[in-house]
Design an enzyme around this catalytic site. Structure first.
Site, PDB file in Angstrom:
ATOM      1  CE  LYS A  35      -4.403   1.309   2.001  1.00 35.86           C
ATOM      2  NZ  LYS A  35      -5.049   1.599   0.519  1.00 35.86           N
ATOM      3  CD  GLU A  42      -6.731  -3.899  -6.162  1.00 30.78           C
ATOM      4  OE1 GLU A  42      -7.065  -3.817  -4.900  1.00 30.78           O
ATOM      5  OE2 GLU A  42      -5.706  -3.201  -6.349  1.00 30.78           O
TER       6      GLU A  42
HETATM    7  N1  PXG Z   1      -7.750  -1.935  -3.484  1.00 30.88           N
HETATM    8  C1  PXG Z   1      -7.057  -0.875  -3.249  1.00 30.88           C
HETATM    9  C2  PXG Z   1      -6.300  -0.506  -4.360  1.00 30.88           C
HETATM   10  C3  PXG Z   1      -6.892   0.206  -2.144  1.00 30.88           C
HETATM   11  O1  PXG Z   1      -6.726   1.320  -2.284  1.00 30.88           O
HETATM   12  C4  PXG Z   1      -8.752  -1.473  -1.100  1.00 30.88           C
HETATM   13  C5  PXG Z   1      -8.477  -2.428  -2.262  1.00 30.88           C
HETATM   14  C6  PXG Z   1      -9.656  -2.008  -0.002  1.00 30.88           C
HETATM   15  O2  PXG Z   1      -8.611  -2.412   1.368  1.00 30.88           O
HETATM   16  P1  PXG Z   1      -9.189  -2.021   2.714  1.00 30.88           P
HETATM   17  O3  PXG Z   1      -7.949  -2.835   3.596  1.00 30.88           O
HETATM   18  O4  PXG Z   1      -9.593  -0.624   2.844  1.00 30.88           O
HETATM   19  O5  PXG Z   1     -10.493  -2.968   2.673  1.00 30.88           O
HETATM   20  C7  PXG Z   1      -8.124  -0.389  -0.925  1.00 30.88           C
HETATM   21  C8  PXG Z   1      -8.300   0.575   0.081  1.00 30.88           C
HETATM   22  C9  PXG Z   1      -8.351   6.786   0.489  1.00 30.88           C
HETATM   23  C10 PXG Z   1      -8.728   5.170   0.971  1.00 30.88           C
HETATM   24  O6  PXG Z   1      -8.474   7.706   1.131  1.00 30.88           O
HETATM   25  C11 PXG Z   1      -8.600   3.991  -0.053  1.00 30.88           C
HETATM   26  C12 PXG Z   1      -8.423   3.047   0.517  1.00 30.88           C
HETATM   27  C13 PXG Z   1      -8.786   2.624   1.897  1.00 30.88           C
HETATM   28  C14 PXG Z   1      -9.312   3.911   2.521  1.00 30.88           C
HETATM   29  C15 PXG Z   1      -9.259   4.955   2.156  1.00 30.88           C
HETATM   30  O7  PXG Z   1      -8.205   6.954  -0.845  1.00 30.88           O
HETATM   31  N2  PXG Z   1      -8.068   1.824  -0.199  1.00 30.88           N
END
Ligand code: PXG
Length: 289
Positions: free
Chosen positions: A149, A182
């Protein structure tokens, strides 16, 4: 608003990073997006574990322990009087000289922002969301593992721009082999013949914390699940489809690439998972001490 910067809280107006920070210059850093529900931080340990794995993968030594970062997260929420909201935890490579080398970056920069969250309107959960597949492919894991991430979100941003340009909020990203990876900020799940199916991390998916929670709920409910390569066809013919993410939680999808999913309404399986998920967020989590 108070922001946590390295070892202390500062006023938002004073929360500044150097123009020589490699997080800014090169997107060299990592982050987590975490939810605070009713005074409890949801899956804090899991987020901090993923943060540590991201750090390890990009060879960034975090000079704070997991306990120290957890305490700082709670302190930031408390200092802002936040009961429910969104926590953005960022660690950059820190200040260095111009040039890609990490050798001159001597100290990573920790930033914690705790604020209210902008949610999808409730009507999307009731009526479901319509999405499309976009041309921009998910970056190959041999180039940059999507499991990290990182602060490099341009790949996802390009896909999001394409979706928004066409009037959609989210988009399906395929990997370089043409399989579903995704969405731009969410994982994807298909319900087919009573089975729950989601792409593997090696197909280009982030190991989402919400994704893991959904798989755990599947175990609890006795819903069979597996990870598999999914094509656009598999998505189009699904009985139900939903996305998962920290911000979206579990959001039903009712149309993809103009094909109606199921009967065009949020499905029963999706509703069951969303109900279970909302129960978990209200009873699990790290209480702000
Ligand atoms: N794929 C991608 C590319 C993400 O960025 C998820 C899947 C889902 O992962 P989680 O762990 O959240 O279930 C993400 C999550 C933002 C923001 O502010 C982005 C995410 C999560 C929370 C906030 O852009 N991405």
């Amino acid at each position: 608003m108070k922001i946590y910067m390295n070892d202390k809280l500062v006023e938002a107006t004073e929360a500044k990073v150097s123009v020589f920070d490699h997080g800014l210059l090169y997107g060299d850093g990592i982050f987590e997006g975490i939810r605070l529900y009713d005074g409890c931080v949801f899956k804090l340990d899991e987020h901090l574990e993923r943060l540590e794995y991201s750090a390890k993968a990009i060879m960034l030594d975090i000079p704070w322990s997991r306990e120290e970062i957890a305490a700082a997260v709670c302190e930031t929420c408390r200092a802002n009087g936040l009961v429910s909201g969104y926590i953005r935890l960022v660690i950059t490579r820190g200040v260095g000289s111009l040039g890609l080398s990490i050798k001159n970056c001597d100290k990573p920069q920790l930033i914690i922002i705790a604020d209210k969250i902008q949610l999808y309107p409730e009507e999307y959960y009731e009526k479901g969301l319509e999405i499309i597949t976009v041309p921009t492919r998910r970056i190959n894991s041999a180039a940059l593992p999507p499991t990290i991430k990182s602060l490099n979100y341009l790949n996802n941003i390009l896909a999001k721009i394409e979706a928004q340009h066409l009037g959609y909020h989210e988009a399906i990203m395929l990997n370089d082999q043409g399989y579903v990876a995704e969405c731009t900020g969410d994982n994807i799940f298909v319900v087919h013949k009573g089975e729950l199916i989601t792409p593997t991390a090696s197909a280009g998916a982030l190991k989402g914390i919400t994704r893991d929670t959904v798989l755990d709920i599947a175990e609890q409910l006795g819903v069979p699940w597996r990870e598999a390569n999914l094509t656009r066809y598999d998505v189009w013919v699904a009985e139900e489809l939903f996305l998962t993410g920290t911000a979206a939680e579990i959001i039903p999808i009712v149309k993809v690439d103009a094909r109606t999913i199921g009967n065009g309404l949020p499905g029963k399986v999706t509703a069951r998972f969303l109900e279970q998920f909302r129960q978990r967020v209200s009873r699990e989590g790290t209480m702000l001490s």
